[in-house]
Design a protein around this motif. Structure first.
Motif, mmCIF file in Angstrom:
data_model
loop_
_atom_site.group_PDB
_atom_site.id
_atom_site.type_symbol
_atom_site.label_atom_id
_atom_site.label_comp_id
_atom_site.label_asym_id
_atom_site.label_seq_id
_atom_site.Cartn_x
_atom_site.Cartn_y
_atom_site.Cartn_z
ATOM 1 N N GLN A 47 -5.668 -12.400 3.037
ATOM 2 C CA GLN A 47 -6.017 -11.306 2.133
ATOM 3 C C GLN A 47 -5.272 -10.021 2.516
ATOM 4 O O GLN A 47 -4.800 -9.289 1.647
ATOM 5 N N ILE A 48 -5.163 -9.763 3.814
ATOM 6 C CA ILE A 48 -4.444 -8.560 4.273
ATOM 7 C C ILE A 48 -2.966 -8.674 3.946
ATOM 8 O O ILE A 48 -2.350 -7.725 3.454
ATOM 9 N N ALA B 109 -1.605 -10.331 1.573
ATOM 10 C CA ALA B 109 -1.417 -10.271 0.122
ATOM 11 C C ALA B 109 -1.398 -8.820 -0.376
ATOM 12 O O ALA B 109 -0.774 -8.517 -1.391
ATOM 13 N N ARG B 110 -2.076 -7.937 0.328
ATOM 14 C CA ARG B 110 -2.110 -6.533 -0.068
ATOM 15 C C ARG B 110 -0.822 -5.796 0.274
ATOM 16 O O ARG B 110 -0.526 -4.773 -0.332
ATOM 17 N N LEU B 111 -0.059 -6.272 1.252
ATOM 18 C CA LEU B 111 1.179 -5.597 1.652
ATOM 19 C C LEU B 111 2.258 -5.810 0.605
ATOM 20 O O LEU B 111 2.351 -6.874 0.002
ATOM 21 N N PRO B 112 3.116 -4.782 0.405
ATOM 22 C CA PRO B 112 4.214 -4.990 -0.547
ATOM 23 C C PRO B 112 5.209 -6.000 0.025
ATOM 24 O O PRO B 112 5.408 -6.086 1.243
ATOM 25 N N GLN B 113 5.822 -6.733 -0.836
ATOM 26 C CA GLN B 113 6.753 -7.771 -0.407
ATOM 27 C C GLN B 113 8.031 -7.130 0.124
ATOM 28 O O GLN B 113 8.466 -6.088 -0.356
#
Length: 155
Positions: free
Chosen positions: A32-33, A35-39
């Motif tokens: 989940q963490i 997934a929140r970060l920009p790619q």
């Protein structure tokens, strides 16, 4: 006098019971963490700095140094230079002041004139020494002997 503090005399407060986390909470948390970060790809293409990663570290350091030096040079160039004041303007304004007023200022202001100050002054303007008192060694010794002296101040 205060009584001695004893920790054992004070009862502990009961801790409130916390609810337990869901069954697979800690297994899903890292995903989940992340997934929140920009790619990373989207971030590099958005900034347009992706080409830097293909350069060697030494070349990147050199490029950063050149950019910093260019920035400093541009800031100094754009700030302009200080107006040049001719050296004669400062001496002309000092020449307008009477010598008695200068001597009174130096005697009353508490400013101490030392040999190094006079050396710098005569090096800048060698013709200034013509106005100094020309005295012989005997005249200087007589003038110094005539001065009252307290031996305790010179110890």
């Amino acid at each position: 006098m205060k009584p001695a503090f004893k920790l054992d005399a004070h009862p502990r407060r009961p801790r409130p019971l916390l609810s337990s986390p869901p069954a697979d909470y800690f297994d899903k948390l890292p995903m989940q963490i992340m997934a929140r970060l920009p790619q990373a790809e989207a971030r590099e293409t958005a900034l347009g700095w992706g080409w830097l990663r293909f350069l060697s570290p030494a070349l990147r350091t050199g490029l950063a140094s050149v950019a910093m030096l260019g920035g400093f040079a541009a800031s100094f160039y754009l700030s302009g230079s200080a107006p040049l004041v001719p050296a004669m303007a400062a001496t002309a304004s000092l020449d307008a002041v009477p010598r008695t007023e200068l001597a009174n200022y130096l005697l009353t202001s508490g400013a101490r004139v030392e040999n190094s100050d006079l050396a710098v002054l005569t090096a800048a303007n060698p013709a200034i020494a013509k106005g100094f008192l020309q005295a012989s060694e005997d005249e200087l010794n007589d003038a110094l002997d005539a001065q009252p002296s307290d031996d305790s101040t010179y110890l």
